[in-house]
Scaffold this motif. Structure first.
Motif, PDB file in Angstrom:
ATOM      1  N   GLU A  79      11.902 -50.129   1.505  1.00  0.00           N
ATOM      2  CA  GLU A  79      13.074 -50.965   1.764  1.00  0.00           C
ATOM      3  C   GLU A  79      14.302 -50.171   2.216  1.00  0.00           C
ATOM      4  N   PRO A  80      14.213 -49.546   3.406  1.00  0.00           N
ATOM      5  CA  PRO A  80      15.400 -48.843   3.921  1.00  0.00           C
ATOM      6  C   PRO A  80      16.487 -49.848   4.285  1.00  0.00           C
ATOM      7  N   PRO A  81      17.740 -49.428   4.288  1.00  0.00           N
ATOM      8  CA  PRO A  81      18.842 -50.342   4.578  1.00  0.00           C
ATOM      9  C   PRO A  81      18.756 -50.922   5.986  1.00  0.00           C
ATOM     10  N   PRO A  82      18.834 -52.246   6.119  1.00  0.00           N
ATOM     11  CA  PRO A  82      18.766 -52.851   7.460  1.00  0.00           C
ATOM     12  C   PRO A  82      19.961 -52.480   8.333  1.00  0.00           C
ATOM     13  N   GLU A  83      21.088 -52.127   7.720  1.00  0.00           N
ATOM     14  CA  GLU A  83      22.272 -51.729   8.504  1.00  0.00           C
ATOM     15  C   GLU A  83      21.974 -50.481   9.316  1.00  0.00           C
ATOM     16  N   VAL A  84      21.164 -49.577   8.761  1.00  0.00           N
ATOM     17  CA  VAL A  84      20.831 -48.335   9.471  1.00  0.00           C
ATOM     18  C   VAL A  84      20.052 -48.669  10.744  1.00  0.00           C
ATOM     19  N   ARG A  85      19.065 -49.537  10.644  1.00  0.00           N
ATOM     20  CA  ARG A  85      18.280 -49.932  11.822  1.00  0.00           C
ATOM     21  C   ARG A  85      19.175 -50.605  12.865  1.00  0.00           C
ATOM     22  N   GLN A  86      20.086 -51.437  12.414  1.00  0.00           N
ATOM     23  CA  GLN A  86      20.992 -52.126  13.337  1.00  0.00           C
ATOM     24  C   GLN A  86      21.857 -51.119  14.093  1.00  0.00           C
ATOM     25  N   VAL A  87      22.401 -50.121  13.382  1.00  0.00           N
ATOM     26  CA  VAL A  87      23.221 -49.099  14.039  1.00  0.00           C
ATOM     27  C   VAL A  87      22.384 -48.315  15.036  1.00  0.00           C
ATOM     28  N   LEU A  88      21.175 -47.944  14.651  1.00  0.00           N
ATOM     29  CA  LEU A  88      20.317 -47.169  15.547  1.00  0.00           C
ATOM     30  C   LEU A  88      19.941 -47.953  16.798  1.00  0.00           C
ATOM     31  N   GLN A  89      19.764 -49.245  16.665  1.00  0.00           N
ATOM     32  CA  GLN A  89      19.403 -50.057  17.828  1.00  0.00           C
ATOM     33  C   GLN A  89      20.600 -50.347  18.733  1.00  0.00           C
ATOM     34  N   THR A  90      21.804 -50.262  18.209  1.00  0.00           N
ATOM     35  CA  THR A  90      22.982 -50.477  19.062  1.00  0.00           C
ATOM     36  C   THR A  90      23.347 -49.232  19.869  1.00  0.00           C
ATOM     37  N   HIS A  91      22.799 -48.061  19.510  1.00  0.00           N
ATOM     38  CA  HIS A  91      23.071 -46.802  20.222  1.00  0.00           C
ATOM     39  C   HIS A  91      21.747 -46.132  20.597  1.00  0.00           C
ATOM     40  N   PRO A  92      20.940 -46.765  21.463  1.00  0.00           N
ATOM     41  CA  PRO A  92      19.590 -46.251  21.713  1.00  0.00           C
ATOM     42  C   PRO A  92      19.524 -44.901  22.437  1.00  0.00           C
ATOM     43  N   GLY A  93      20.487 -44.587  23.271  1.00  0.00           N
ATOM     44  CA  GLY A  93      20.405 -43.349  24.047  1.00  0.00           C
ATOM     45  C   GLY A  93      21.317 -42.247  23.556  1.00  0.00           C
ATOM     46  N   ASP A  94      22.050 -42.482  22.508  1.00  0.00           N
ATOM     47  CA  ASP A  94      23.032 -41.501  22.036  1.00  0.00           C
ATOM     48  C   ASP A  94      22.398 -40.571  21.007  1.00  0.00           C
ATOM     49  N   PRO A  95      22.254 -39.276  21.315  1.00  0.00           N
ATOM     50  CA  PRO A  95      21.612 -38.352  20.373  1.00  0.00           C
ATOM     51  C   PRO A  95      22.393 -38.173  19.066  1.00  0.00           C
ATOM     52  N   ARG A  96      23.714 -38.418  19.096  1.00  0.00           N
ATOM     53  CA  ARG A  96      24.474 -38.318  17.844  1.00  0.00           C
ATOM     54  C   ARG A  96      23.972 -39.318  16.814  1.00  0.00           C
ATOM     55  N   PHE A  97      23.478 -40.445  17.287  1.00  0.00           N
ATOM     56  CA  PHE A  97      23.011 -41.500  16.399  1.00  0.00           C
ATOM     57  C   PHE A  97      21.507 -41.406  16.141  1.00  0.00           C
ATOM     58  N   GLN A  98      20.749 -40.944  17.111  1.00  0.00           N
ATOM     59  CA  GLN A  98      19.296 -40.987  16.983  1.00  0.00           C
ATOM     60  C   GLN A  98      18.708 -39.814  16.212  1.00  0.00           C
ATOM     61  N   PHE A  99      19.348 -38.662  16.281  1.00  0.00           N
ATOM     62  CA  PHE A  99      18.781 -37.458  15.677  1.00  0.00           C
ATOM     63  C   PHE A  99      19.653 -36.949  14.541  1.00  0.00           C
ATOM     64  N   ARG A 100      18.987 -36.456  13.524  1.00  0.00           N
ATOM     65  CA  ARG A 100      19.696 -35.847  12.400  1.00  0.00           C
ATOM     66  C   ARG A 100      20.084 -34.433  12.812  1.00  0.00           C
ATOM     67  N   VAL A 101      21.323 -34.061  12.551  1.00  0.00           N
ATOM     68  CA  VAL A 101      21.793 -32.714  12.820  1.00  0.00           C
ATOM     69  C   VAL A 101      22.001 -32.042  11.470  1.00  0.00           C
ATOM     70  N   ALA A 102      21.263 -30.965  11.239  1.00  0.00           N
ATOM     71  CA  ALA A 102      21.254 -30.335   9.918  1.00  0.00           C
ATOM     72  C   ALA A 102      22.626 -29.798   9.522  1.00  0.00           C
ATOM     73  N   PHE A 103      23.308 -29.124  10.431  1.00  0.00           N
ATOM     74  CA  PHE A 103      24.582 -28.507  10.081  1.00  0.00           C
ATOM     75  C   PHE A 103      25.674 -29.047  10.982  1.00  0.00           C
ATOM     76  N   GLN A 104      25.883 -30.343  10.929  1.00  0.00           N
ATOM     77  CA  GLN A 104      26.871 -30.995  11.784  1.00  0.00           C
ATOM     78  C   GLN A 104      28.251 -30.801  11.177  1.00  0.00           C
ATOM     79  N   ARG A 105      29.155 -30.258  11.964  1.00  0.00           N
ATOM     80  CA  ARG A 105      30.517 -30.042  11.489  1.00  0.00           C
ATOM     81  C   ARG A 105      31.306 -31.323  11.668  1.00  0.00           C
ATOM     82  N   ARG A 106      31.934 -31.777  10.582  1.00  0.00           N
ATOM     83  CA  ARG A 106      32.724 -32.998  10.640  1.00  0.00           C
ATOM     84  C   ARG A 106      34.181 -32.617  10.894  1.00  0.00           C
TER      85      ARG A 106
END
Length: 125
Positions: free
Chosen positions: A79-106
């Motif tokens: 039961e993963p959060p449905p909000e996560v799937r919704q966000v991922l589907q609204t940004h299909p080509g953006d690598p910031r959203f599609q891929f996990r970045v291990a050491f992403q600087r905020r």
């Protein structure tokens, strides 16, 4: 023999004044006329995805996209959060959203003491 000498014995004691009421040492006063900006929609969505990345109950996230991980967790009945799937589907080509970045600087937590990461962990000289 007397008392053992401490390193602090060579410094004189300085009494600090009490600051104004409600003022603590770690707080910075806001600039006059400036109000803190609320995080943008993209920043809030990226934070949601970072929290999903850190949630160990959905399984490992190495080597797969976030959407693949979400589908795998759903197939396993986690039961993963449905909000996560919704966000991922609204940004299909953006690598910031599609891929996990291990050491992403905020940006809001950056210390500003060094260069921004370039993606490589080391450079060849």
């Amino acid at each position: 023999m007397g008392r053992k000498r401490l390193i602090t014995d060579s410094y004189h004691v300085v009494k600090r004044r009490e600051g104004p009421v409600g003022h603590s040492k770690g707080e910075l006063a806001p600039e006059l006329g400036e109000e803190p900006q609320p995080p943008s929609v993209d920043e809030a969505e990226l934070e949601l995805l970072r929290q999903f990345d850190l949630a160990w109950q959905y399984g490992p996230c190495t080597g797969i996209t976030r959407l693949q991980r979400w589908h795998r967790a759903e197939q396993m009945g986690l039961e993963p959060p449905p909000e996560v799937r919704q966000v991922l589907q609204t940004h299909p080509g953006d690598p910031r959203f599609q891929f996990r970045v291990a050491f992403q600087r905020r940006p809001e937590r950056s210390t500003g003491t060094g260069p921004a990461p370039t993606g490589a962990l080391w450079t060849e000289e």
